[in-house]
Design an enzyme around this catalytic site. Structure first.
Site, short mmCIF file in Angstrom:
data_model
loop_
_atom_site.label_atom_id
_atom_site.label_comp_id
_atom_site.label_asym_id
_atom_site.label_seq_id
_atom_site.Cartn_x
_atom_site.Cartn_y
_atom_site.Cartn_z
N LYS A 42 0.82 -1.20 0.00
CA LYS A 42 0.00 0.00 0.00
C LYS A 42 0.87 1.27 0.00
CE LYS A 42 -2.90 -2.51 3.24
NZ LYS A 42 -3.22 -2.60 4.67
N GLY A 43 2.12 1.11 0.39
CA GLY A 43 2.99 2.26 0.67
C GLY A 43 3.14 3.25 -0.48
N GLU A 98 7.76 2.09 -6.12
CA GLU A 98 7.81 1.70 -4.71
C GLU A 98 7.94 2.95 -3.83
OE1 GLU A 98 7.16 -0.03 -2.30
OE2 GLU A 98 8.61 -1.59 -1.88
N ASP A 99 7.57 2.81 -2.58
CA ASP A 99 7.70 3.94 -1.67
C ASP A 99 9.14 4.18 -1.24
OD1 ASP A 99 7.79 1.58 -0.19
OD2 ASP A 99 6.20 2.13 1.21
N ASP A 102 15.12 0.29 1.46
CA ASP A 102 15.78 0.31 2.77
C ASP A 102 16.94 -0.70 2.71
OD1 ASP A 102 16.00 0.89 5.54
OD2 ASP A 102 14.62 -0.69 6.08
N LYS A 130 17.13 4.94 1.63
CA LYS A 130 18.00 5.03 2.82
C LYS A 130 19.29 4.29 2.48
CE LYS A 130 14.29 4.45 6.22
NZ LYS A 130 13.81 3.48 7.24
N PHE A 151 13.16 5.83 10.71
CA PHE A 151 11.90 5.24 10.28
C PHE A 151 10.89 6.36 10.04
CE2 PHE A 151 7.93 2.96 10.28
CZ PHE A 151 8.27 1.82 9.55
N VAL A 152 10.44 6.47 8.79
CA VAL A 152 9.57 7.59 8.42
C VAL A 152 8.14 7.12 8.12
CG1 VAL A 152 11.44 9.03 7.53
CG2 VAL A 152 10.29 7.42 5.99
N ASP A 158 3.58 3.84 6.35
CA ASP A 158 2.87 3.63 7.61
C ASP A 158 3.79 3.22 8.75
OD1 ASP A 158 3.41 0.96 6.51
OD2 ASP A 158 2.18 0.25 8.18
N ARG A 164 -0.57 6.84 7.10
CA ARG A 164 -0.37 6.87 5.65
C ARG A 164 -0.94 8.14 5.02
NH1 ARG A 164 1.27 1.73 3.90
NH2 ARG A 164 0.43 -0.03 5.04
P1 IMP Z 1 13.56 -3.30 2.40
O1 IMP Z 1 13.17 -4.65 1.90
O2 IMP Z 1 14.34 -3.38 3.68
O3 IMP Z 1 14.28 -2.46 1.37
O4 IMP Z 1 12.25 -2.57 2.84
C1 IMP Z 1 11.41 -2.00 1.99
C2 IMP Z 1 10.00 -1.94 2.55
O5 IMP Z 1 10.02 -1.75 3.96
C3 IMP Z 1 9.26 -0.77 1.98
O6 IMP Z 1 8.50 -1.15 0.89
C4 IMP Z 1 8.42 -0.30 3.13
O7 IMP Z 1 7.17 -0.95 3.09
C5 IMP Z 1 9.14 -0.74 4.36
N1 IMP Z 1 9.91 0.37 4.98
C6 IMP Z 1 11.27 0.51 4.99
N2 IMP Z 1 11.63 1.63 5.65
C7 IMP Z 1 10.49 2.22 6.05
C8 IMP Z 1 10.20 3.44 6.77
O8 IMP Z 1 11.08 4.21 7.17
N3 IMP Z 1 8.88 3.69 6.98
C9 IMP Z 1 7.88 2.88 6.56
N4 IMP Z 1 8.10 1.75 5.88
C10 IMP Z 1 9.39 1.41 5.63
MG MG Z 2 6.32 -0.95 0.78
#
Ligand code: IMP
Ligand code: MG
Length: 181
Positions: A42-43, A98-99, A102, A130, A151-152, A158, A164
């Site tokens: 949903k992000g 994608e939002d 990370d 990030k 964490f944002v 969310d 959101r």
């Molecule tokens: P990754 O797999 O660690 O790169 O994480 C990516 C997913 O984690 C994103 O699609 C988000 O849904 C969630 N996410 C990562 N960092 C944040 C944050 O700071 N706030 C909210 N959701 C996050």
């Molecule tokens: Mg996401």
């Protein structure tokens, strides 16, 4: 909800301006192509809506949903497709929206998943990155902003499914996050 906010990292105006720039760049690159823009729910929903409005080219849209975090702010590392694409992307020019990237694990999983479906091309557009948190190298062709390791929430992102609808990107007070851990 406003009482839970510690600091605003990106204002509505800053986001709006950057999204228009991204839209112009993407429109230039995809003019005349067979673009399917895919929103990762949903992000990315709010970002996707604004980005589409900034794209003055013909395109199709599709949606998918993938499980990521539970209530905590730490990634589970386990991915599951909750909702798959409606249409085939074979031979299409796919742009995955994608939002945030990370650790990179979610995007690496999604890139691999979509690549197996033989699109003509596959690129990724994220609003936030990030870089200091990266564990898996994954290409990101379009990016809105680099942000620090915080964490944002807001603008689609969310914490425990809340916040959101905030129109900006912000960090919550530490006591709000600690409640869910
Ligand atoms: P990754 O797999 O660690 O790169 O994480 C990516 C997913 O984690 C994103 O699609 C988000 O849904 C969630 N996410 C990562 N960092 C944040 C944050 O700071 N706030 C909210 N959701 C996050
Ligand atoms: Mg996401």
């Amino acid at each position: 909800m406003q009482n839970d906010i510690k600091e605003i990292l990106l204002t509505e105006e800053e986001i709006k301006k950057r999204v228009v720039e991204l839209g112009q760049q993407i429109a230039m690159d995809y003019r005349g192509k067979d673009l399917v823009a895919i929103c990762v729910l949903k992000g990315a929903a709010l970002f996707f809506g604004d980005l589409l409005r900034a794209l003055d080219i013909a395109l199709n849209v599709d949606f998918m949903a993938i499980s990521s975090y539970g209530v905590s702010t730490k990634t589970s590392g386990v991915h599951r497709i909750i909702m798959d694409l409606e249409k085939s992307i074979e031979g299409k020019d796919v742009l995955l929206v994608e939002d945030i990237v990370d650790t990179g694990r979610t995007l690496a999983y999604l890139r691999n998943y979509l690549a197996q479906r033989n699109p003509a091309s596959l690129k990724v557009c994220v609003l936030l990155d990030k870089p200091s948190r990266r564990e898996v190298e994954v290409p990101v062709e379009y990016k809105g902003f680099d942000i620090p390791d915080k964490f944002v929430v807001g603008y689609g992102l969310d914490y425990a499914e809340t916040y959101r609808n905030l129109p900006y990107i912000c960090v919550l007070k530490p006591e709000v996050y600690s409640k869910g851990e």
